[in-house]
Design a protein around this motif. Structure first.
Motif, PDB file in Angstrom:
ATOM      1  N   MET A   5     -22.763  17.835 -20.631  1.00  0.00           N
ATOM      2  CA  MET A   5     -21.728  17.121 -21.375  1.00  0.00           C
ATOM      3  C   MET A   5     -21.843  15.621 -21.091  1.00  0.00           C
ATOM      4  SD  MET A   5     -17.641  17.801 -21.283  1.00  0.00           S
ATOM      5  CE  MET A   5     -17.366  16.598 -19.991  1.00  0.00           C
ATOM      6  N   SER A   6     -21.791  14.845 -22.146  1.00  0.00           N
ATOM      7  CA  SER A   6     -21.901  13.412 -21.907  1.00  0.00           C
ATOM      8  C   SER A   6     -20.527  12.833 -21.586  1.00  0.00           C
ATOM      9  CB  SER A   6     -22.478  12.731 -23.141  1.00  0.00           C
ATOM     10  OG  SER A   6     -21.587  12.877 -24.215  1.00  0.00           O
ATOM     11  N   ILE A   7     -20.536  11.761 -20.834  1.00  0.00           N
ATOM     12  CA  ILE A   7     -19.267  11.140 -20.419  1.00  0.00           C
ATOM     13  C   ILE A   7     -18.926  10.007 -21.372  1.00  0.00           C
ATOM     14  CG2 ILE A   7     -18.114   9.898 -18.558  1.00  0.00           C
ATOM     15  CD1 ILE A   7     -19.932  11.366 -16.613  1.00  0.00           C
ATOM     16  N   ARG A   8     -17.713  10.007 -21.875  1.00  0.00           N
ATOM     17  CA  ARG A   8     -17.302   8.963 -22.811  1.00  0.00           C
ATOM     18  C   ARG A   8     -16.281   8.064 -22.163  1.00  0.00           C
ATOM     19  NH1 ARG A   8     -16.710  11.165 -28.585  1.00  0.00           N
ATOM     20  NH2 ARG A   8     -16.658   8.904 -28.776  1.00  0.00           N
ATOM     21  N   LEU A   9     -16.007   6.934 -22.819  1.00  0.00           N
ATOM     22  CA  LEU A   9     -15.067   6.012 -22.179  1.00  0.00           C
ATOM     23  C   LEU A   9     -13.640   6.561 -22.236  1.00  0.00           C
ATOM     24  CD1 LEU A   9     -13.781   4.625 -24.861  1.00  0.00           C
ATOM     25  CD2 LEU A   9     -15.371   2.807 -24.434  1.00  0.00           C
ATOM     26  N   PRO A  10     -12.789   6.166 -21.281  1.00  0.00           N
ATOM     27  CA  PRO A  10     -11.427   6.706 -21.238  1.00  0.00           C
ATOM     28  C   PRO A  10     -10.629   6.302 -22.484  1.00  0.00           C
ATOM     29  CG  PRO A  10     -11.972   5.574 -19.184  1.00  0.00           C
ATOM     30  CD  PRO A  10     -13.064   5.261 -20.149  1.00  0.00           C
ATOM     31  N   ARG A  11      -9.713   7.175 -22.888  1.00  0.00           N
ATOM     32  CA  ARG A  11      -8.870   6.936 -24.045  1.00  0.00           C
ATOM     33  C   ARG A  11      -8.113   5.615 -23.898  1.00  0.00           C
ATOM     34  NH1 ARG A  11      -5.788   9.459 -28.010  1.00  0.00           N
ATOM     35  NH2 ARG A  11      -3.649   9.575 -27.306  1.00  0.00           N
ATOM     36  N   GLY A  12      -8.088   4.856 -24.981  1.00  0.00           N
ATOM     37  CA  GLY A  12      -7.323   3.608 -24.943  1.00  0.00           C
ATOM     38  C   GLY A  12      -8.076   2.431 -24.343  1.00  0.00           C
ATOM     39  N   THR A  13      -9.387   2.636 -24.076  1.00  0.00           N
ATOM     40  CA  THR A  13     -10.198   1.516 -23.576  1.00  0.00           C
ATOM     41  C   THR A  13     -11.322   1.265 -24.575  1.00  0.00           C
ATOM     42  OG1 THR A  13     -11.782   2.881 -22.371  1.00  0.00           O
ATOM     43  CG2 THR A  13      -9.781   2.242 -21.197  1.00  0.00           C
ATOM     44  N   GLN A  14     -11.987   0.172 -24.449  1.00  0.00           N
ATOM     45  CA  GLN A  14     -13.124  -0.065 -25.336  1.00  0.00           C
ATOM     46  C   GLN A  14     -14.222  -0.866 -24.647  1.00  0.00           C
ATOM     47  OE1 GLN A  14     -12.211  -2.520 -28.759  1.00  0.00           O
ATOM     48  NE2 GLN A  14     -10.793  -3.817 -27.632  1.00  0.00           N
ATOM     49  N   ASP A  15     -15.439  -0.650 -25.127  1.00  0.00           N
ATOM     50  CA  ASP A  15     -16.572  -1.461 -24.681  1.00  0.00           C
ATOM     51  C   ASP A  15     -16.668  -2.632 -25.633  1.00  0.00           C
ATOM     52  OD1 ASP A  15     -17.389   0.431 -22.723  1.00  0.00           O
ATOM     53  OD2 ASP A  15     -18.388   1.600 -24.285  1.00  0.00           O
ATOM     54  N   ILE A  16     -16.871  -3.800 -25.098  1.00  0.00           N
ATOM     55  CA  ILE A  16     -17.049  -4.955 -25.982  1.00  0.00           C
ATOM     56  C   ILE A  16     -18.519  -5.352 -25.921  1.00  0.00           C
ATOM     57  CG2 ILE A  16     -16.302  -7.304 -26.475  1.00  0.00           C
ATOM     58  CD1 ILE A  16     -13.757  -6.056 -24.730  1.00  0.00           C
ATOM     59  N   LEU A  17     -19.208  -5.050 -26.994  1.00  0.00           N
ATOM     60  CA  LEU A  17     -20.662  -5.156 -27.005  1.00  0.00           C
ATOM     61  C   LEU A  17     -21.122  -6.523 -27.489  1.00  0.00           C
ATOM     62  CD1 LEU A  17     -21.427  -1.686 -28.657  1.00  0.00           C
ATOM     63  CD2 LEU A  17     -21.163  -2.220 -26.226  1.00  0.00           C
ATOM     64  N   PRO A  18     -22.368  -6.892 -27.166  1.00  0.00           N
ATOM     65  CA  PRO A  18     -22.943  -8.104 -27.750  1.00  0.00           C
ATOM     66  C   PRO A  18     -22.794  -8.032 -29.271  1.00  0.00           C
ATOM     67  CG  PRO A  18     -24.445  -7.181 -26.137  1.00  0.00           C
ATOM     68  CD  PRO A  18     -23.328  -6.195 -26.296  1.00  0.00           C
ATOM     69  N   GLY A  19     -22.441  -9.154 -29.870  1.00  0.00           N
ATOM     70  CA  GLY A  19     -22.170  -9.146 -31.308  1.00  0.00           C
ATOM     71  C   GLY A  19     -20.666  -9.266 -31.522  1.00  0.00           C
ATOM     72  N   GLN A  20     -19.889  -8.598 -30.633  1.00  0.00           N
ATOM     73  CA  GLN A  20     -18.426  -8.728 -30.625  1.00  0.00           C
ATOM     74  C   GLN A  20     -17.998  -9.691 -29.516  1.00  0.00           C
ATOM     75  OE1 GLN A  20     -15.395  -7.578 -32.013  1.00  0.00           O
ATOM     76  NE2 GLN A  20     -16.759  -7.288 -33.765  1.00  0.00           N
ATOM     77  N   VAL A  21     -18.706  -9.614 -28.405  1.00  0.00           N
ATOM     78  CA  VAL A  21     -18.260 -10.342 -27.213  1.00  0.00           C
ATOM     79  C   VAL A  21     -18.241 -11.856 -27.456  1.00  0.00           C
ATOM     80  CG1 VAL A  21     -20.424 -10.762 -25.942  1.00  0.00           C
ATOM     81  CG2 VAL A  21     -18.362 -10.118 -24.700  1.00  0.00           C
ATOM     82  N   GLU A  22     -19.070 -12.322 -28.399  1.00  0.00           N
ATOM     83  CA  GLU A  22     -19.104 -13.760 -28.699  1.00  0.00           C
ATOM     84  C   GLU A  22     -17.744 -14.231 -29.221  1.00  0.00           C
ATOM     85  OE1 GLU A  22     -21.333 -11.544 -29.671  1.00  0.00           O
ATOM     86  OE2 GLU A  22     -23.168 -12.150 -28.607  1.00  0.00           O
ATOM     87  N   LYS A  23     -17.053 -13.355 -29.969  1.00  0.00           N
ATOM     88  CA  LYS A  23     -15.711 -13.713 -30.448  1.00  0.00           C
ATOM     89  C   LYS A  23     -14.763 -13.900 -29.269  1.00  0.00           C
ATOM     90  CE  LYS A  23     -15.765 -11.053 -34.755  1.00  0.00           C
ATOM     91  NZ  LYS A  23     -15.084  -9.995 -35.516  1.00  0.00           N
ATOM     92  N   TRP A  24     -14.865 -12.972 -28.334  1.00  0.00           N
ATOM     93  CA  TRP A  24     -14.022 -13.054 -27.134  1.00  0.00           C
ATOM     94  C   TRP A  24     -14.286 -14.352 -26.394  1.00  0.00           C
ATOM     95  CZ3 TRP A  24     -10.869  -9.010 -24.970  1.00  0.00           C
ATOM     96  CH2 TRP A  24     -10.774  -7.888 -25.789  1.00  0.00           C
TER      97      TRP A  24
END
Ligand code: HAM
Length: 422
Positions: free
Chosen positions: A1-20
């Motif tokens: 089983m693969s592990i996913r991120l916890p509910r209510g959290t998010q990964d901010i990936l390159p492409g989005q992180v520049e906005k941040w």
């Protein structure tokens, strides 16, 4: 089983992180102009801090805290907000003794609330917030609001609505509190158990109840504005006058009750009224919290501040279709041909980078055509081509991707030449 991120959290990936990064950069710039200095406090604090400041009848404390015992059996909580910690730090480090008053601080970082996740509502979110502690001048209330509005404005948001209210001073609040108890008590049995508990402890919280929102007694509940004493009225009028002076449009809404207990006098929220923005429209919330320093064990030091999440900031930008001016280009891509030239570019690339250029080369042993494609994908302003022949002649071929112009340059003068061009 693969592990996913916890509910209510998010990964901010390159492409989005520049906005941040851009929002964070703007926030820092603006804080420098407004003279707020950064403060960094721990991600977790003693649970007691939030009970005393945010308030033990609030949803945050009752339902949303990530509270845990550490191995020493201490009750700690992941911070659900930033104000409590900043005020704790202000008291702990005796900042009330600093020569410069008020003490003006800002912070940026993750906060944690165990909420029901939906669009715009996360369990981990990043707040940018400011706190000005040590002044009860209504001009600082206006300044704090102006800072928030300016930050949104600086990135192009237009569809904003500022709502303000006054929760009055202690005397006004006590009078209002009594009126609320008289209003709700006869029919409190029709309300949820939370509200029944709130009646004696903190009846104002009833107005903020999500469950009993539509009960008929809510509509004609006593308004705080009818209970403001003279001082509170004068204060609120001044804040409004200053906002008008600053050309900041606002609406007064006597129903604005904030979800935290430490507020008095000015309370405000900034909402997005962009079409298509989700159900949760509050971008930013804040207000005055005179008395909080005493609650945390310090001397009197009236304060005011706000916090906004970057998540909702970005959602508002998206709702208004605003493209942020994000540059994702590099100065130079090194294309090489042949083993010796490839080896040479390892050192050359490093020199370029140390000289201050953003630069890249191929690491997949790609053919020249694919290297050019990679250069394209990374939006290189210049592509430098080094083949065996060039290397023997101590030369490198430089091509401007904007004009297509090519030039042959001595390897020794390559970096200087690039500096001239860029
Ligand atoms: P708050 O209204 O609880 O106030 O939160 C402020 C802002 O944080 C909200 O307007 C929203 O932008 C963001 N926010 C809150 N919860 C979430 C969530 N679950 N997901 C995404 N964003 C969220 C405070 O926290 C006070 N400390 C503000 C303050 C500072 N008052 C005085 N000084």
């Amino acid at each position: 089983m693969s592990i996913r991120l916890p509910r209510g959290t998010q990964d901010i990936l390159p492409g989005q992180v520049e906005k941040w990064q851009l929002i964070e950069e703007k926030a820092r710039e603006l804080c420098a102009n407004f003279q707020y200095s950064e403060i960094r406090t721990p991600i977790f604090e003693h649970t007691e801090l939030f009970l005393r400041s945010v308030g033990d009848t609030t949803d945050i404390v009752q339902k949303e805290m990530y509270e845990f015992k550490d191995r020493g059996d201490r009750s700690l909580t992941l911070r659900p907000e930033g104000t409590a910690a900043v005020v704790r730090s202000f008291v702990e480090h005796k900042m009330y003794g600093d020569a410069n008053q008020p003490v003006k601080l800002y912070y940026m970082g993750p906060m944690f609330r165990y909420e029901r996740p939906q669009a715009g509502r996360y369990r981990q979110f990043v707040q940018f917030g400011v706190e000005a502690i040590g002044s009860a001048d209504p001009a600082i209330d206006a300044e704090v609001i102006a800072l928030a509005m300016s930050l949104y404005g600086s990135l192009g948001l237009k569809k904003l609505k500022l709502i303000i209210n006054s929760l009055g001073d202690k005397e006004s609040r006590n009078a209002h509190r009594q009126a609320l108890v008289d209003h709700f008590k006869p029919r409190i049995g029709e309300f949820c158990s939370d509200c029944q508990n709130r009646l004696e402890k903190n009846p104002m919280r009833i107005l903020d109840c999500k469950q009993d929102h539509d009960h008929e007694l809510m509509k004609n509940a006593p308004s705080i504005l009818d209970y403001l004493n003279t001082n509170s009225k004068i204060y609120f009028n001044k804040v409004q006058q200053y906002l008008t002076n600053l050309n900041i449009p606002f609406e007064v809404d006597s129903n604005l009750v904030r979800g935290l207990d430490y507020y008095n006098h000015t309370a405000f929220e900034i909402m997005s009224d962009a079409e298509g923005f989700g159900a949760i429209t509050t971008l930013c919330g804040g207000g005055r919290y005179n008395g909080l320093t005493e609650e945390i064990g310090g001397p009197e030091a009236p304060g005011i501040g706000f916090a906004m999440s970057i998540e909702r900031f970005i959602a508002a930008l998206d709702a208004e279709n605003i493209e942020l001016p994000i540059k994702n280009e590099i100065d130079c891509y090194l294309v090489s041909l042949g083993e010796e030239a490839k080896d040479y570019t390892v050192g050359l690339l490093h020199k370029l980078r140390l000289a201050g250029f953003s630069a890249e080369r191929d690491y997949l042993d790609r053919k020249i055509k694919a290297q050019f494609k990679a250069a394209d994908r990374s939006n290189a302003k210049y592509v430098a081509v080094l083949g065996e022949d060039e290397l023997k002649a101590n030369k490198i071929n430089l091509k401007s991707m904007a004009t297509g112009e090519q030039m042959e340059i001595e390897l020794e003068t390559f970096i200087d030449k690039l500096a001239e061009l860029i």
